[in-house]
Design an enzyme around this catalytic site. Structure first.
Site, PDB file in Angstrom:
ATOM      1  N   ALA A 158      -3.829   6.365  -0.746  1.00  0.00           N
ATOM      2  CA  ALA A 158      -4.492   5.201  -1.492  1.00  0.00           C
ATOM      3  C   ALA A 158      -4.894   6.004  -2.944  1.00  0.00           C
ATOM      4  CB  ALA A 158      -6.065   5.757  -0.741  1.00  0.00           C
ATOM      5  N   TYR A 159      -4.015   7.153  -3.356  1.00  0.00           N
ATOM      6  CA  TYR A 159      -3.850   7.161  -4.594  1.00  0.00           C
ATOM      7  C   TYR A 159      -2.584   6.232  -5.041  1.00  0.00           C
ATOM      8  CZ  TYR A 159      -2.185   9.280  -8.935  1.00  0.00           C
ATOM      9  OH  TYR A 159      -1.852  10.151 -10.249  1.00  0.00           O
TER      10      TYR A 159
END
Length: 252
Positions: A158-159
Site C-alpha cells: 500500500a505504501y
C-alpha cells in the site's frame, strides 16, 4: 551536524508550508528553510514534537497540529499558517508513513488508511495552496516520493503503490499549473537514516546490504534531502518542473 547549506537569496522571506515537519526528513526540511531566512509554517500529527520544533526555530514561524487524513482539518491548519506567515509560496508535501504490512493481511479499510496517509492529502494540499500561487503568478510545489517502488521493494504494497502514484500526481499537476509559473517536482529519497528507521529496521545486516546496493558507500542522512528541496524551492530551479530528483546514492 550537517555541512553548510548553499545560500539561496530568493528563499529569504519566502512563505513555506511543510507537512510532517516535526520529525525525520520533514524536520530537517523545516530547519533548512529557517536557516535560509524563509518564513516556515508546518503541520504535524504530533503536537508535542511540533511545539518543540517551533521552540527550536523560533516563534516567528508557525505550527499547526493536524491529522492529514482529515482533509477539513488540513485546510483549517493551512489557513492558520497563512494567517501567521502569509499564503504559501512553497509547498513541501512531505508527510508519509512507511509502515510494513503483509499483502495477505491487508483489508480494504487498511488500504484506504494507507492511501489517505501517504497520498490523498498531497493532492488536497496542492488544491488548497494553488489559488494564492496562481494569483501571485509563481510557486514551487515539492512532493516527496520514494525509490521503494523503483527498486521493486517488498513488504509494504500500500505504501509503495501510494508513492508510485506521487510521481503521476507531480506530472499532471505540473501540466495544469505550469501556465501560472508554478513548478511541481518530486524528490525521491533512498533509504534515509531517520531516527525511526534506525529504531525499527536499520540492523547491521540491513545496513550492509544497503551499502552494497548503493553506488556511494555513505548512508543517506535526512539533511541531504533538505538540500535538494531547497534547490527546487529556489529561483535557481526556475526551469525545473514535472521531474524526479533522486537522492538515493545510486541505489539499484
Amino acid at each position: 551536524m550537517p555541512d553548510q547549506d548553499a545560500i539561496y537569496p530568493s528563499l529569504k522571506g519566502r512563505s513555506v508550508f511543510v507537512t510532517g515537519g516535526a520529525s525525520g526528513i520533514g524536520a530537517e526540511i523545516v530547519r533548512a528553510f529557517a536557516r535560509q531566512g524563509a518564513r516556515v509554517g508546518f503541520v504535524d500529527i504530533n503536537p508535542k514534537a511540533g511545539a518543540a520544533m517551533l521552540d527550536e526555530i523560533g516563534h516567528a514561524h508557525a505550527f499547526a497540529a493536524c491529522d492529514l487524513r482529515d482533509i477539513d482539518a488540513l485546510k483549517e491548519a493551512f489557513a492558520a499558517l497563512a494567517e501567521k506567515i502569509g499564503a504559501a509560496q512553497v509547498l513541501v508535501n512531505n508527510a508519509a508513513s512507511d509502515d510494513r504490512h503483509d499483502w495477505r493481511e491487508v483489508t480494504a479499510e487498511y488500504w484506504d488508511d494507507r492511501t489517505n496517509t501517504n497520498l490523498r492529502h498531497m493532492f488536497f494540499a496542492i488544491q488548497t495552496v494553488a489559488p494564492a500561487m496562481i494569483a501571485a503568478g509563481r510557486g514551487s510545489i515539492i512532493n516527496m516520493g520514494s525509490n521503494s517502488w523503483w527498486e521493486a521493494g517488498g513488504g509494504f504494497p500500500a505504501y509503495a503503490t501510494s508513492k508510485a502514484a506521487v510521481h503521476g500526481l507531480t506530472r499532471t499537476m505540473a501540466r495544469d499549473l505550469g501556465r501560472h509559473r508554478i513548478r511541481v517536482n518530486t524528490v525521491v529519497p533512498g533509504w534515509v537514516m531517520t531516527e525511526r528507521q534506525k529504531e525499527l529496521w536499520a540492523t547491521p545486516e540491513a545496513l550492509e546490504r544497503q551499502r552494497e546496493k548503493q553506488c556511494l558507500p555513505d548512508l543517506i542522512a535526512p539533511h541531504y534531502l533538505a538540500k535538494m528541496v531547497l534547490f527546487l524551492a529556489s529561483d535557481d530551479a526556475a526551469m525545473c518542473t514535472a521531474n524526479n530528483y533522486m537522492v538515493e546514492a545510486g541505489s539499484i
